[in-house]
Scaffold this active site. Structure first.
Site, PDB file in Angstrom:
ATOM      1  N   ASP A 155      31.643  54.565  83.649  1.00 45.71           N
ATOM      2  CA  ASP A 155      32.803  54.256  84.504  1.00 45.71           C
ATOM      3  C   ASP A 155      33.240  52.795  84.403  1.00 45.71           C
ATOM      4  OD1 ASP A 155      32.907  56.878  85.402  1.00 45.71           O
ATOM      5  OD2 ASP A 155      31.575  56.492  87.098  1.00 45.71           O
TER       6      ASP A 155
ATOM      7  N   LYS B 151      38.239  61.533  81.866  1.00 38.68           N
ATOM      8  CA  LYS B 151      37.987  61.052  83.231  1.00 38.68           C
ATOM      9  C   LYS B 151      39.250  61.266  84.072  1.00 38.68           C
ATOM     10  CE  LYS B 151      33.755  59.951  82.602  1.00 38.68           C
ATOM     11  NZ  LYS B 151      32.728  60.738  83.286  1.00 38.68           N
TER      12      LYS B 151
END
Ligand code: S3P
Length: 442
Positions: A323, A350
């Site tokens: 992330d 994502k």
């Protein structure tokens, strides 16, 4: 939230960022604490829960499946129904923007005699679900719609079959969904992964009383959970989120004169690849006062500005910082030389296609960036030009990463919509401006 008006924000070159702060609770652990509390008998008291859209959606889903969730002061109390005890929801289950909430809950629902329609926002409705549905189907889940995206109606069963499953992509969400389903199967369910992904599910399931073991098999990580499990409600303390802290750490690393300490951050090594990389680039990164909280290692992370150099980030590190690539790309723009980030295939699926969104945001701000297959290369030139507007594509981390970029660039950086920051880090703007960052409305 997707219906609200876009909210632009502009980041201006700022003076030194200095201070000692706490960022909100870890998102991964917060989702799990609510779900595992629902699957346990008795009461699970959670302190430090991340009160952001994604996690609050999971809390609503847990309620819709028959569990009480109440906020008592700073603590959330979940009155669980035990493995197999969740009840038929009366309305759609809405996961908003959250892949973690949705995919893990598919594993939970799989082991119950209930039918549920799962929905999400436009971003979540584009994300691949087959990676979770395939193994769950093998265990006995029925997927009513012939699609691999939300909205989807699924039907679980109280007689799931245990499986051995080798994950085709490095994903803690896939691993966790299968292990959660495995709790209600009869016999042992094993997930085998090539690269270790975040292990919060394993740690927390063990803490709640599940039988779970991890071992190396032919160089791969095998995690086995015993079925017909019984979980008992336990107190959970959620440590501060290292993925949220990464934005503050990145800002401190790039703004001259900065010295920022973020307290009580989760430093589980399946999550700290970004900090390792920041150190390799030459930033001063200290993990002070290391200790344990709720079965997880934590520390106070102190980051001071330094001159940075470009580095190569190996693919094997990707799961431990998946992330953090957008904000690492922003930091890389301040380094001397190229930063080469390898093994980024998962970034494409994502909350947005983060590989494309990151490269586009860099290009809009005069920074050289190229994508070759799954590799992103950023040309660092010391001080980036800035002056561009970044399209966030409903993606909180793209918004925050490019606001960080603007704190040291020659010209301001505008982000077209910061609404989605509320999915993971509602306090972001306030915390940043408190440290001295100039984030202003257009
Ligand atoms: C998460 C796992 C990661 C990460 C996500 C949270 C989790 O996704 O990107 O923000 O809590 O398990 P994948 O496991 O799909 O890579």
């Amino acid at each position: 939230m997707s219906q609200s008006l876009p909210k632009p924000l502009v980041a201006h070159r700022s003076g030194p960022l200095v201070g000692r702060v706490r960022v909100p609770g870890d998102k991964s652990i917060s989702h799990r604490a609510l779900m595992f509390g629902a699957l346990a008998t008795g009461v699970t008291r959670i302190t430090g829960l991340l009160e952001a859209e994604d996690v609050l959606n999971t809390a609503h889903v847990v309620e819709a499946l028959g569990c009480g969730v109440t906020r008592v002061g700073g603590t959330f109390e979940v009155r669980g129904r035990g493995v197999g005890g969740l009840t038929q929801p009366r309305a759609d289950l809405d996961f908003g923007n959250s892949g973690t909430g949705c995919r893990l809950m598919m594993g939970v629902i799989a082991g119950h005699d209930i039918e549920a329609r799962l929905v999400g926002d436009a971003s979540l409705s584009r994300r691949p679900m087959r990676r979770v549905l395939d193994p769950l189907r093998r265990m006995g889940l029925t997927v009513i719609d012939d699609r691999e995206n939300l909205p989807l109606t699924i039907r679980g069963t109280s007689s799931l079959l245990p499986i051995e499953y080798r994950t085709p992509v490095p994903s803690a969400q896939v691993k966790s969904a299968v292990l959660l389903a495995g709790l209600s199967a009869t016999g042992e369910t094993t997930v085998i992964e090539r690269e270790a992904t975040r292990d919060h599910t394993e740690r927390m399931l063990r803490y709640f009383g599940a039988e779970i073991r991890t071992e190396m098999r032919d160089g791969m990580h095998a995690i086995t959970v015993s079925g017909d499990a019984e979980l008992a409600g336990r107190p959970v303390v959620v440590p501060a989120d290292p993925s949220s802290a990464a934005f503050l750490a990145a800002a401190a690393a790039i703004v001259p004169g900065s010295d920022v300490t973020i307290e009580g951050v989760l430093v589980n090594e399946t999550r700290t690849g970004f900090y390792t990389t920041l150190r390799e680039m030459g930033a001063s990164v200290e993990f002070a006062n290391p200790r344990e909280e709720g079965g997880e290692p934590i520390a106070d992370i102190r980051v001071r500005h330094a001159r940075l150099k470009g580095v190569r980030v190996p693919a094997a590190r990707a799961p431990s910082m998946i992330d953090e690539y957008p904000v690492l790309a922003a930091v890389a723009a301040y380094a001397d030389g190229e930063t080469i980030m390898e093994g980024l295939a998962e970034l494409k699926v994502k909350e947005s296609d983060r590989l494309a969104a990151t490269a586009a945001g860099l290009a809009a701000n005069g920074i050289g960036a190229r994508i070759d297959g799954d590799t992103l290369t950023v040309e660092g030139r010391g001080t980036p030009r800035g002056g561009g507007t970044v399209v966030t594509h409903m993606d909180h981390r793209i918004a925050m990463a490019f606001l960080i970029l603007g704190l040291g660039s020659d010209r301001p950086v505008e982000v077209d919509d910061v609404t989605f920051v509320a999915t993971s880090f509602p306090a972001f703007t306030g915390l940043m401006t408190g440290l001295g960052a100039r984030l202003e409305a257009r």
